[in-house]
Write a protein that holds these residues in place. Structure first.
Motif, mmCIF file in Angstrom:
data_model
loop_
_atom_site.group_PDB
_atom_site.id
_atom_site.type_symbol
_atom_site.label_atom_id
_atom_site.label_comp_id
_atom_site.label_asym_id
_atom_site.label_seq_id
_atom_site.Cartn_x
_atom_site.Cartn_y
_atom_site.Cartn_z
ATOM 1 N N VAL A 78 11.068 -20.000 -24.769
ATOM 2 C CA VAL A 78 11.743 -19.422 -23.618
ATOM 3 C C VAL A 78 11.197 -20.041 -22.346
ATOM 4 O O VAL A 78 10.031 -20.439 -22.275
ATOM 5 C CB VAL A 78 11.559 -17.885 -23.593
ATOM 6 C CG1 VAL A 78 10.094 -17.507 -23.435
ATOM 7 C CG2 VAL A 78 12.400 -17.239 -22.515
ATOM 8 N N ALA A 79 12.073 -20.134 -21.344
ATOM 9 C CA ALA A 79 11.668 -20.500 -19.989
ATOM 10 C C ALA A 79 12.246 -19.471 -19.043
ATOM 11 O O ALA A 79 13.423 -19.127 -19.139
ATOM 12 C CB ALA A 79 12.170 -21.900 -19.633
ATOM 13 N N LEU A 80 11.411 -18.973 -18.147
ATOM 14 C CA LEU A 80 11.839 -18.005 -17.147
ATOM 15 C C LEU A 80 12.113 -18.753 -15.853
ATOM 16 O O LEU A 80 11.226 -19.396 -15.292
ATOM 17 C CB LEU A 80 10.757 -16.950 -16.934
ATOM 18 C CG LEU A 80 11.014 -15.922 -15.828
ATOM 19 C CD1 LEU A 80 12.247 -15.087 -16.141
ATOM 20 C CD2 LEU A 80 9.800 -15.020 -15.632
ATOM 21 N N LEU A 81 13.367 -18.676 -15.385
ATOM 22 C CA LEU A 81 13.798 -19.400 -14.191
ATOM 23 C C LEU A 81 14.053 -18.403 -13.077
ATOM 24 O O LEU A 81 14.814 -17.447 -13.244
ATOM 25 C CB LEU A 81 15.072 -20.190 -14.507
ATOM 26 C CG LEU A 81 15.536 -21.252 -13.504
ATOM 27 C CD1 LEU A 81 14.533 -22.384 -13.415
ATOM 28 C CD2 LEU A 81 16.907 -21.803 -13.914
ATOM 29 N N GLU A 82 13.415 -18.614 -11.939
ATOM 30 C CA GLU A 82 13.638 -17.773 -10.757
ATOM 31 C C GLU A 82 13.567 -18.645 -9.519
ATOM 32 O O GLU A 82 12.676 -19.491 -9.400
ATOM 33 C CB GLU A 82 12.587 -16.656 -10.661
ATOM 34 C CG GLU A 82 12.764 -15.532 -11.652
ATOM 35 C CD GLU A 82 11.804 -14.389 -11.394
ATOM 36 O OE1 GLU A 82 11.079 -14.449 -10.376
ATOM 37 O OE2 GLU A 82 11.772 -13.442 -12.196
ATOM 38 N N GLY A 83 14.514 -18.440 -8.613
ATOM 39 C CA GLY A 83 14.510 -19.205 -7.374
ATOM 40 C C GLY A 83 14.558 -20.701 -7.583
ATOM 41 O O GLY A 83 14.025 -21.466 -6.773
ATOM 42 N N GLY A 84 15.186 -21.133 -8.669
ATOM 43 C CA GLY A 84 15.319 -22.558 -8.938
ATOM 44 C C GLY A 84 14.095 -23.217 -9.532
ATOM 45 O O GLY A 84 14.076 -24.435 -9.725
ATOM 46 N N ARG A 85 13.085 -22.432 -9.867
ATOM 47 C CA ARG A 85 11.855 -22.980 -10.435
ATOM 48 C C ARG A 85 11.524 -22.280 -11.752
ATOM 49 O O ARG A 85 11.807 -21.091 -11.924
ATOM 50 C CB ARG A 85 10.681 -22.819 -9.473
ATOM 51 C CG ARG A 85 10.853 -23.538 -8.144
ATOM 52 C CD ARG A 85 9.616 -23.373 -7.276
ATOM 53 N NE ARG A 85 8.470 -24.046 -7.846
ATOM 54 C CZ ARG A 85 8.125 -25.293 -7.545
ATOM 55 N NH1 ARG A 85 8.838 -26.000 -6.684
ATOM 56 N NH2 ARG A 85 7.059 -25.845 -8.106
ATOM 57 N N VAL A 86 10.912 -23.033 -12.671
ATOM 58 C CA VAL A 86 10.436 -22.437 -13.917
ATOM 59 C C VAL A 86 9.126 -21.712 -13.622
ATOM 60 O O VAL A 86 8.131 -22.331 -13.245
ATOM 61 C CB VAL A 86 10.231 -23.505 -15.005
ATOM 62 C CG1 VAL A 86 9.569 -22.888 -16.240
ATOM 63 C CG2 VAL A 86 11.564 -24.131 -15.407
ATOM 64 N N GLN A 87 9.162 -20.403 -13.786
ATOM 65 C CA GLN A 87 7.976 -19.589 -13.519
ATOM 66 C C GLN A 87 7.039 -19.527 -14.719
ATOM 67 O O GLN A 87 5.825 -19.362 -14.558
ATOM 68 C CB GLN A 87 8.395 -18.169 -13.129
ATOM 69 C CG GLN A 87 9.348 -18.095 -11.958
ATOM 70 C CD GLN A 87 8.734 -18.605 -10.672
ATOM 71 O OE1 GLN A 87 7.555 -18.398 -10.406
ATOM 72 N NE2 GLN A 87 9.534 -19.288 -9.867
ATOM 73 N N GLU A 88 7.613 -19.675 -15.903
ATOM 74 C CA GLU A 88 6.828 -19.521 -17.124
ATOM 75 C C GLU A 88 7.622 -20.100 -18.279
ATOM 76 O O GLU A 88 8.852 -19.989 -18.314
ATOM 77 C CB GLU A 88 6.567 -18.029 -17.362
ATOM 78 C CG GLU A 88 5.534 -17.696 -18.390
ATOM 79 C CD GLU A 88 5.229 -16.205 -18.368
ATOM 80 O OE1 GLU A 88 4.107 -15.846 -17.985
ATOM 81 O OE2 GLU A 88 6.125 -15.408 -18.726
#
Length: 336
Positions: free
Chosen positions: A210-220
């Protein structure tokens, strides 16, 4: 199969450039289901278009089978696009049956009739709609239409199956049917699957990574079962049961601990065995049980009482449980 390296993409808005993606790096391991999850506006659909080679990034690299797609000539770029099957919702041709919609890419590629029929039959069986082969889209439920769309994306034997919001607007039963088809594509056809969604439940049910995407950036990003055991993980906070327990219940115990247990043996046996082994009283004060794929995962707030409460919690931790004790004050009152 697909590697995204330092990808950035902006669009021109009413007041100037709008950054959709910024320095995004993502690896989609071959033979897995990788989920990209994030809220609306996080850049997920932009990432999906770029990975599908339908648009070009401002900077960064997209590699397909190790090849930098930006360096490919038009012929090789078309070949790379054919390696990616995109699940497109809402555009089944109304004048063609379910079988006809699935067969369309093969017809366009000049595949002969017997081969087309064999391939379409295999995929209709995969999606569980063999008996609906002659039905037109308006005679299918939304969930059945979505499964036909998945089959059409698979018909060219793509190396990567890309599904952008595959369960949007579906009821729970229809959603389960679509996710089952995606999982079968990976298990039976060896497909590598990339699912882009704002529904954390979709990731919890079928993703390996999984990749967590927020604000156009991968957070985790990382392996899902590893992330849910990380106490600081944002993914764990999103996917695991919330802990909500009244303070009156918390105050009745000598020790309080948040515990994450992964796997059938851990979830089913560790707490009862710790109770017996150490003579401790162990109560579930909050939290609950869920599944990551087929693996049961529990996040509990435990209340532990008895002279060997600390030893019981330490023993649970030594056997793979993630244990974080909460501070308590006199007489077991939870410290502020």
């Amino acid at each position: 199969m697909i590697t995204v390296e330092n990808l950035s993409k902006s669009f021109l808005g009413d007041t100037g450039p709008v950054v959709a993606l910024e320095d995004v790096t993502l690896d989609v391991p071959t033979g897995t289901i990788t989920g990209v999850v994030g809220p609306s506006g996080s850049g997920k659909s932009t990432l999906a278009r770029l990975v599908a080679l339908q648009d070009r990034p401002d900077s960064g690299v997209i590699r397909v089978d190790g090849f930098n797609t930006a360096a490919l000539d038009p012929r090789r770029l078309r070949a790379a696009r054919r390696r990616i099957g995109v699940v497109r919702h809402g555009d089944l041709l109304p004048q063609r049956t379910a079988a006809g919609n699935i067969a369309l890419p093969l017809e366009q590629a000049g595949v002969d009739g017997p081969q087309r029929r064999e391939k379409v039959g295999t995929l209709l069986d995969l999606i569980g709609l063999t008996d609906k082969a002659a039905f037109y889209p308006d005679a299918l439920t939304p969930g059945q239409q979505a499964r036909v769309a998945v089959a059409r994306a698979l018909v060219g034997d793509p190396g990567l199956l890309l599904a952008d919001d595959p369960t949007k607007d579906l009821d729970p039963d229809a959603e389960a049917g679509v996710l089952t088809v995606l999982d079968r594509a990976r298990a039976e056809l060896g497909s590598t699957v990339l699912v882009v969604t704002d529904d954390a439940g979709v990731v919890r049910r079928i993703a390996d990574d999984v990749a967590l995407l927020e604000g156009g950036r991968v957070q985790e990003s990382g392996h899902l079962l590893s992330l849910v055991q990380d106490p600081g993980s944002q993914v764990a906070q999103a996917l695991l049961p919330a802990i909500d327990a009244p303070k009156s219940a918390q105050a009745r115990h000598d020790r309080l601990a948040e515990v994450v247990l992964v796997g059938f043996a851990a979830v089913g046996a560790l707490l009862p065995e710790a109770t017996t082994r150490f003579g401790a009283t162990i109560a579930v004060v909050g939290g609950g049980l869920t599944r990551i794929g087929e693996t049961p995962v529990a996040r509990f707030l435990l209340g532990v009482s008895g002279s060997h409460a600390d030893q019981a919690l330490a023993w649970i931790g030594e056997r793979g449980g993630l244990v974080r004790q909460r501070a308590t004050g006199p007489q077991g009152i939870v410290a502020a």
